[in-house]
Scaffold this motif. Structure first.
Motif, PDB file in Angstrom:
ATOM      1  N   ALA A 152       4.604 -55.631  -7.330  1.00  0.00           N
ATOM      2  CA  ALA A 152       3.344 -55.733  -5.880  1.00  0.00           C
ATOM      3  C   ALA A 152       5.175 -56.393  -4.850  1.00  0.00           C
ATOM      4  CB  ALA A 152       2.262 -56.580  -6.553  1.00  0.00           C
ATOM      5  N   THR A 187       7.588 -54.017  -4.388  1.00  0.00           N
ATOM      6  CA  THR A 187       6.923 -52.511  -3.291  1.00  0.00           C
ATOM      7  C   THR A 187       6.268 -52.917  -2.161  1.00  0.00           C
ATOM      8  OG1 THR A 187       4.861 -51.990  -5.210  1.00  0.00           O
ATOM      9  CG2 THR A 187       7.162 -51.301  -5.732  1.00  0.00           C
ATOM     10  N   LYS A 188       5.461 -54.019  -2.046  1.00  0.00           N
ATOM     11  CA  LYS A 188       4.494 -55.043  -1.597  1.00  0.00           C
ATOM     12  C   LYS A 188       3.442 -53.596  -0.886  1.00  0.00           C
ATOM     13  CE  LYS A 188       8.581 -57.572   0.386  1.00  0.00           C
ATOM     14  NZ  LYS A 188       8.101 -58.889  -0.108  1.00  0.00           N
ATOM     15  N   PRO A 189       2.502 -53.194  -1.857  1.00  0.00           N
ATOM     16  CA  PRO A 189       1.904 -52.459  -1.401  1.00  0.00           C
ATOM     17  C   PRO A 189       0.421 -52.953  -0.733  1.00  0.00           C
ATOM     18  CG  PRO A 189       1.438 -53.802  -3.764  1.00  0.00           C
ATOM     19  CD  PRO A 189       2.396 -53.373  -3.223  1.00  0.00           C
ATOM     20  N   ALA A 244       4.349 -47.739 -12.247  1.00  0.00           N
ATOM     21  CA  ALA A 244       3.603 -47.458 -11.426  1.00  0.00           C
ATOM     22  C   ALA A 244       2.345 -48.126 -11.464  1.00  0.00           C
ATOM     23  CB  ALA A 244       3.963 -45.908 -11.090  1.00  0.00           C
ATOM     24  N   CYS A 261       1.328 -48.098  -6.233  1.00  0.00           N
ATOM     25  CA  CYS A 261       3.006 -48.441  -5.575  1.00  0.00           C
ATOM     26  C   CYS A 261       3.962 -47.956  -6.910  1.00  0.00           C
ATOM     27  CB  CYS A 261       3.270 -49.843  -5.429  1.00  0.00           C
ATOM     28  SG  CYS A 261       2.870 -51.070  -6.948  1.00  0.00           S
ATOM     29  N   SER A 262       4.427 -47.959  -6.828  1.00  0.00           N
ATOM     30  CA  SER A 262       6.215 -46.763  -7.170  1.00  0.00           C
ATOM     31  C   SER A 262       7.306 -47.699  -7.524  1.00  0.00           C
ATOM     32  CB  SER A 262       6.295 -45.813  -8.008  1.00  0.00           C
ATOM     33  OG  SER A 262       4.790 -45.016  -7.281  1.00  0.00           O
ATOM     34  N   ARG A 315      10.930 -43.636  -8.563  1.00  0.00           N
ATOM     35  CA  ARG A 315       9.439 -42.656  -7.112  1.00  0.00           C
ATOM     36  C   ARG A 315      10.393 -41.555  -7.041  1.00  0.00           C
ATOM     37  NH1 ARG A 315      10.500 -47.631  -2.295  1.00  0.00           N
ATOM     38  NH2 ARG A 315       8.809 -48.966  -3.319  1.00  0.00           N
ATOM     39  N   GLY A 333       2.974 -41.925  -7.525  1.00  0.00           N
ATOM     40  CA  GLY A 333       1.721 -42.249  -6.929  1.00  0.00           C
ATOM     41  C   GLY A 333       0.982 -41.255  -6.832  1.00  0.00           C
TER      42      GLY A 333
END
Length: 226
Positions: A115, A118-120, A144, A162-163, A168, A173
């Motif tokens: 997290a 990726t900052k979801p 992910a 998030c991945s 990616r 996702g």
């Protein structure tokens, strides 16, 4: 539904997530170790005053609602942004993939690390307290994840999708969004989610799997002065 999802933080903490709440009949917040979200019952002066008291000096909180955000004198916004709330009221494509596994507290540190990269959205080590999370590991690494966050009667929020940048482009996702949404629907609940209005890539993905726009939302990160 209007009452429940227009102020999702309030309705979650007054119903299915009441065990995680701090506050009273005027304003509530998640315990800080779990999530930074807070909400007032209404925008009247008494409720806003109660909201201001829930945020400690130097601390930040996140407000999320359909209505324009009104702040008490004690709080100031450090950032604001438009968001969307999307909902999937019709059956979604069923998916099956042996790589998908339920994540546990043993995975919490790796989930937090993913997290942070990726900052979801807001994520803490206690996120698993709010609902189930699922992930895909590749070569022993968490590639992910996606899971559940706010819950109201008949509704559960899909969140934390998030991945890792290294993985990616492989459809993880989409896979996990569908998987978690179907887990929610299988319980007889309606999945919904939030995304920043500027995140057109995510919005396009969610539209492609069957989510539709329910409402525009307002988001504000607020802080109480020292």
């Amino acid at each position: 539904m209007k009452y429940l999802l227009d102020r999702p933080v309030w309705s979650a903490l007054r119903t299915r997530h009441q065990a995680f709440a701090q506050g009273d009949d005027l304003a509530v917040r998640y315990r800080p170790s779990i999530a930074p979200f807070a909400a007032s019952a209404t925008d009247d002066a008494e409720s806003l005053q109660a909201l201001g008291k829930l945020v400690s000096p130097g601390e930040s909180a996140i407000l999320l609602q359909v209505d324009a955000i009104v702040l008490p004198a004690e709080l100031s916004a450090t950032s604001t942004a438009p968001a969307v709330q999307m909902i999937a009221e019709r059956p979604l494509q069923m998916v099956s993939d042996k790589r998908v596994q339920r994540l546990t507290r043993d995975d919490a540190a790796e989930m937090l690390a993913l997290a942070l990269v990726t900052k979801p959205g807001p994520f803490t080590l206690e996120a698993l307290s709010l609902g189930d999370f699922w992930g895909v590991k590749i070569e022993g690494r968490l590639a992910a994840m996606a899971g559940e966050r706010m819950k109201q009667p008949g509704y559960t929020e899909l969140s934390g999708v998030c991945s890792h940048p290294e993985f990616r482009g492989g459809g993880l996702g989409k896979l996990l969004s569908l998987f978690v949404a179907n887990q929610i629907a299988a319980r007889g609940e309606v999945p919904y989610l939030h995304a920043y209005a500027s995140n057109t890539t995510a919005i396009g993905l969610y539209e492609s799997i069957g989510f539709r726009l329910r409402s525009m939302m307002n988001v504000a990160v607020v802080q109480r002065a020292e």
